[in-house]
Design a protein around this motif. Structure first.
Motif, PDB file in Angstrom:
ATOM      1  N   ARG A  91       3.944  13.319  -3.919  1.00  0.00           N
ATOM      2  CA  ARG A  91       2.486  13.489  -3.511  1.00  0.00           C
ATOM      3  C   ARG A  91       2.046  12.553  -2.392  1.00  0.00           C
ATOM      4  O   ARG A  91       2.947  11.864  -2.072  1.00  0.00           O
ATOM      5  CB  ARG A  91       1.573  13.540  -4.827  1.00  0.00           C
ATOM      6  N   ILE A  92       0.759  12.891  -1.852  1.00  0.00           N
ATOM      7  CA  ILE A  92       0.349  12.170  -0.619  1.00  0.00           C
ATOM      8  C   ILE A  92      -0.796  11.491  -0.874  1.00  0.00           C
ATOM      9  O   ILE A  92      -1.799  12.067  -1.457  1.00  0.00           O
ATOM     10  CB  ILE A  92       0.265  13.014   0.383  1.00  0.00           C
ATOM     11  N   THR A 134      -5.027  11.422  -4.681  1.00  0.00           N
ATOM     12  CA  THR A 134      -3.510  11.937  -4.191  1.00  0.00           C
ATOM     13  C   THR A 134      -3.671  13.410  -4.217  1.00  0.00           C
ATOM     14  O   THR A 134      -4.216  13.904  -5.003  1.00  0.00           O
ATOM     15  CB  THR A 134      -2.633  11.230  -5.358  1.00  0.00           C
ATOM     16  N   VAL A 135      -2.794  13.993  -3.216  1.00  0.00           N
ATOM     17  CA  VAL A 135      -2.854  15.417  -3.209  1.00  0.00           C
ATOM     18  C   VAL A 135      -1.688  16.002  -3.154  1.00  0.00           C
ATOM     19  O   VAL A 135      -0.627  15.253  -2.644  1.00  0.00           O
ATOM     20  CB  VAL A 135      -3.602  15.742  -1.900  1.00  0.00           C
ATOM     21  N   GLY A 136      -1.372  17.148  -3.584  1.00  0.00           N
ATOM     22  CA  GLY A 136      -0.269  17.972  -3.355  1.00  0.00           C
ATOM     23  C   GLY A 136       0.696  17.649  -4.658  1.00  0.00           C
ATOM     24  O   GLY A 136       0.481  16.962  -5.246  1.00  0.00           O
ATOM     25  N   PRO A 156      -5.668   8.789   8.443  1.00  0.00           N
ATOM     26  CA  PRO A 156      -4.735   8.011   8.903  1.00  0.00           C
ATOM     27  C   PRO A 156      -3.833   7.051   8.018  1.00  0.00           C
ATOM     28  O   PRO A 156      -2.849   6.475   8.478  1.00  0.00           O
ATOM     29  CB  PRO A 156      -5.491   7.336   9.992  1.00  0.00           C
ATOM     30  N   ALA A 157      -4.531   6.736   7.122  1.00  0.00           N
ATOM     31  CA  ALA A 157      -3.737   5.676   6.251  1.00  0.00           C
ATOM     32  C   ALA A 157      -3.136   6.386   4.943  1.00  0.00           C
ATOM     33  O   ALA A 157      -2.772   5.839   4.050  1.00  0.00           O
ATOM     34  CB  ALA A 157      -4.909   4.822   5.627  1.00  0.00           C
ATOM     35  N   VAL A 158      -2.590   7.614   5.205  1.00  0.00           N
ATOM     36  CA  VAL A 158      -1.711   8.342   4.116  1.00  0.00           C
ATOM     37  C   VAL A 158      -0.436   7.844   3.882  1.00  0.00           C
ATOM     38  O   VAL A 158       0.312   6.883   4.687  1.00  0.00           O
ATOM     39  CB  VAL A 158      -1.677   9.844   4.483  1.00  0.00           C
TER      40      VAL A 158
END
Length: 168
Positions: A91-92, A134-136, A156-158
């Protein structure tokens, strides 16, 4: 999948078979007599499903393929044995903060992301003292990295995280 594909091909006495793997991980088998069968890319998709999906899978192919009872029993027992197994996802993390307004900011970020990417699941959690978004649910690290680079201009801070979840 290669084992399952080989098993299906051995069970079917046909002169010609063409197998094609599509982008969704499903093998489409087309035989000389114009019979079409679709198989999932891996037993993992079946093995961690509930019993209804197992029955739908077996019922969906049993009218076209003769499945020996021993193979059907082995698959069913594999499903039961792995029912409590945890799935690992990449996850991101698009937000991670513990400031005073982190709750409101995390909600805003989660809502904005859902609007921009409705097909991608969003997880907003509080793990003391941090609010996280968090995504995905990516099965492979390369898929997660590709998506992360795509959203980096907006966030930008992922960074990438590896998380587990129970299949039950």
């Amino acid at each position: 999948m290669n084992l399952l594909l080989a098993l299906v091909l051995l069970l079917l006495p046909v002169a010609f078979c063409y197998a094609q793997n599509d982008d969704l991980g499903i093998y489409h088998l087309q035989f000389a007599d114009s019979t079409n069968i679709a198989l999932v890319d891996s037993l993992e998709e079946i093995a961690y499903s509930d019993e209804e999906k197992y029955e739908m899978f077996i019922g969906g192919i049993s009218d076209r393929v003769s499945i020996p009872v021993s193979v059907e029993d082995a698959l069913y027992h594999h499903i039961l044995k792995n029912k409590s197994r945890k799935n690992t996802y990449y996850r991101i993390r698009i937000f991670f903060n513990n400031s005073r307004d982190a709750r409101n900011v995390s909600e805003t970020i989660a809502n904005t992301f859902t609007t921009n990417f409705p097909e991608v699941p969003v997880y907003r959690i509080y793990s003391a003292p941090y609010f996280k978004v968090t995504v995905g649910d990516f099965k492979t690290k390369s898929d997660a990295m590709r998506f992360m680079e795509m959203i980096r201009p907006q966030y930008p801070a992922v960074f990438l995280v590896k998380e587990s979840s129970s299949t039950i």
